[in-house]
Design a protein around this motif. Structure first.
Motif, PDB file in Angstrom:
ATOM      1  N   LEU A 111       0.851  -1.192   0.000  1.00  0.00           N
ATOM      2  CA  LEU A 111       0.000   0.000   0.000  1.00  0.00           C
ATOM      3  C   LEU A 111       0.880   1.233   0.000  1.00  0.00           C
ATOM      4  O   LEU A 111       1.959   1.244   0.596  1.00  0.00           O
ATOM      5  CB  LEU A 111      -0.894  -0.003   1.242  1.00  0.00           C
ATOM      6  N   VAL A 135      -6.057   3.152   7.175  1.00  0.00           N
ATOM      7  CA  VAL A 135      -6.554   1.780   7.079  1.00  0.00           C
ATOM      8  C   VAL A 135      -6.288   1.067   8.392  1.00  0.00           C
ATOM      9  O   VAL A 135      -5.141   0.950   8.838  1.00  0.00           O
ATOM     10  CB  VAL A 135      -5.874   1.013   5.919  1.00  0.00           C
ATOM     11  N   THR A 179      -9.212  -2.497   3.719  1.00  0.00           N
ATOM     12  CA  THR A 179      -9.446  -1.173   3.122  1.00  0.00           C
ATOM     13  C   THR A 179     -10.944  -0.923   2.914  1.00  0.00           C
ATOM     14  O   THR A 179     -11.411   0.212   3.067  1.00  0.00           O
ATOM     15  CB  THR A 179      -8.716  -1.056   1.771  1.00  0.00           C
ATOM     16  N   ASN A 190     -12.235   3.060   2.985  1.00  0.00           N
ATOM     17  CA  ASN A 190     -11.268   3.844   2.221  1.00  0.00           C
ATOM     18  C   ASN A 190     -11.168   3.254   0.814  1.00  0.00           C
ATOM     19  O   ASN A 190     -10.360   2.367   0.557  1.00  0.00           O
ATOM     20  CB  ASN A 190      -9.900   3.829   2.916  1.00  0.00           C
ATOM     21  N   ALA A 243      -7.751   3.694  -0.988  1.00  0.00           N
ATOM     22  CA  ALA A 243      -6.742   2.747  -0.509  1.00  0.00           C
ATOM     23  C   ALA A 243      -7.006   1.348  -1.067  1.00  0.00           C
ATOM     24  O   ALA A 243      -6.067   0.602  -1.366  1.00  0.00           O
ATOM     25  CB  ALA A 243      -6.739   2.710   1.014  1.00  0.00           C
ATOM     26  N   HIS A 244      -8.273   0.992  -1.239  1.00  0.00           N
ATOM     27  CA  HIS A 244      -8.619  -0.310  -1.806  1.00  0.00           C
ATOM     28  C   HIS A 244      -8.110  -0.423  -3.247  1.00  0.00           C
ATOM     29  O   HIS A 244      -7.526  -1.448  -3.628  1.00  0.00           O
ATOM     30  CB  HIS A 244     -10.136  -0.498  -1.765  1.00  0.00           C
TER      31      HIS A 244
END
Length: 343
Positions: free
Chosen positions: A170, A178, A189, A194, A197-198
């Motif tokens: 990440l 996260v 995530t 988020n 972030a995913h």
């Protein structure tokens, strides 16, 4: 009853295999060069301190007694303490294992969705252009080392094209956004809400998962092709065609279904073997998983961690093989009958 007797015998064989594995890896870790106590304390520690730690760790006992002590701890979930992290090895494994499981699961997904369709296409176009092309792809994916493919992916898609990140799980900008719920970043995530972030987690996992899956794609492709060719010339398949059924229905419902047994077997073996194959891929991509943890343990002569990682991979391997046997017995009655006859 015979089927269940067969499964009990398989479980007994698995237990014996794991005991044998534990003896081999434990003995090997104890006879490797280097003093674990010295490496744990550092070069500045006195000889008295080293001897005291060695006695505390039981290293002054004969190896058979050390093994018995280790097995007593193993029965209650105690894998010892890591000399490198100073934490319980079981805690480290629980922390690092989800990253590796996530990587090999995505890799297996790519193996299935790419390898099986290409195998079907090759079988439907036997000795044609598509078949020859898939043969070339299979030969390349199986013969070229995975770490070389991983590095080439980094150079092409990371440095030259700059499409995808090449290290880590990440981006650093998402680290504080996260929370760790499961250890599976693709899940955490989403649970953290988020979405950015995913997406970033998917971008980080694509290259290592694809590099790890290429050898499996080649194997699944060739096994599916061979099985499809064997099945599609059977009388019952010809009869279905004679009834005027659409070719896609004959291919996917009747031919592929009956040709899937060898593919299912190789998929189970591949998923288990990916735990071991992930070592180099995790190193190349700085993937913080169990494989990277195991490599660090080997380099630092962290024998408790080495044994713990090896036993974890061994348990996973035999467990997945056992589950594949159960599934094969449920999917194909002929295999179940053969199992009963072998009892």
């Amino acid at each position: 009853m015979k089927y269940w007797q067969y499964l009990v015998r398989r479980l007994a064989g698995i237990l014996v295999s794991l005991i044998g594995l534990s003896i081999i890896i434990f003995t090997t870790s104890r006879v490797l060069p280097g003093n674990p106590a010295r490496m744990a304390l550092g070069a500045l520690a006195s000889e008295e301190q080293v001897q005291a730690l060695a006695a505390e760790m039981g290293l002054n006992k004969p190896i058979p007694l050390q093994y018995l002590d280790y097995m007593r701890g193993l029965l209650v979930g105690d894998l010892g303490t890591s000399l490198e992290t100073k934490r319980a090895v079981s805690t480290d494994i629980v922390y690092y294992l989800p990253a590796t499981l996530e990587l090999i699961t995505v890799s297996m997904f790519l193996t299935v969705v790419i390898g099986i369709p290409l195998g079907v296409i090759a079988a439907q176009n036997k000795d044609g252009v598509a078949d020859n092309a898939t043969r070339l792809v299979a030969f390349f994916s199986v013969s070229v080392p995975g770490f070389f493919i991983a590095i080439m992916f980094q150079l092409i898609f990371g440095y030259l094209l700059e499409w995808l990140p090449i290290t880590g799980r990440l981006g650093s900008e998402f680290g504080s956004g996260v929370s760790r719920f499961t250890g599976f970043l693709l899940v955490d995530t989403l649970l953290s809400g988020n979405l950015a972030a995913h997406v970033d987690a998917w971008a980080h996992i694509i290259l290592p998962a694809l590099a790890l899956s290429l050898a499996g794609i080649g194997q699944v492709m060739r096994i599916t092709r061979s099985s499809m060719i064997d099945v599609k010339d059977q009388d019952y398949v010809e009869a279905e065609r004679g009834f005027g059924l659409p070719s896609w229905l004959v291919t996917y419902k009747y031919t592929l279904k009956n040709a899937f047994i060898p593919t299912l077997t190789i998929l189970g073996l591949l998923y288990a073997s990916l735990l071991g194959n992930a070592f180099l891929i995790e190193l190349v991509y700085s993937w913080p998983g169990l494989a990277s943890y195991g490599v660090t343990a080997v380099l630092n002569n962290d024998f408790n961690a080495v044994v713990g990682v090896t036993m974890t991979i061994g348990v996973a391997f035999v467990s997945i093989n056992f589950l594949v046997d159960v599934l094969l017995g449920r999917v194909d009655p002929r295999i179940r009958l053969a199992m009963e006859e072998a009892t």
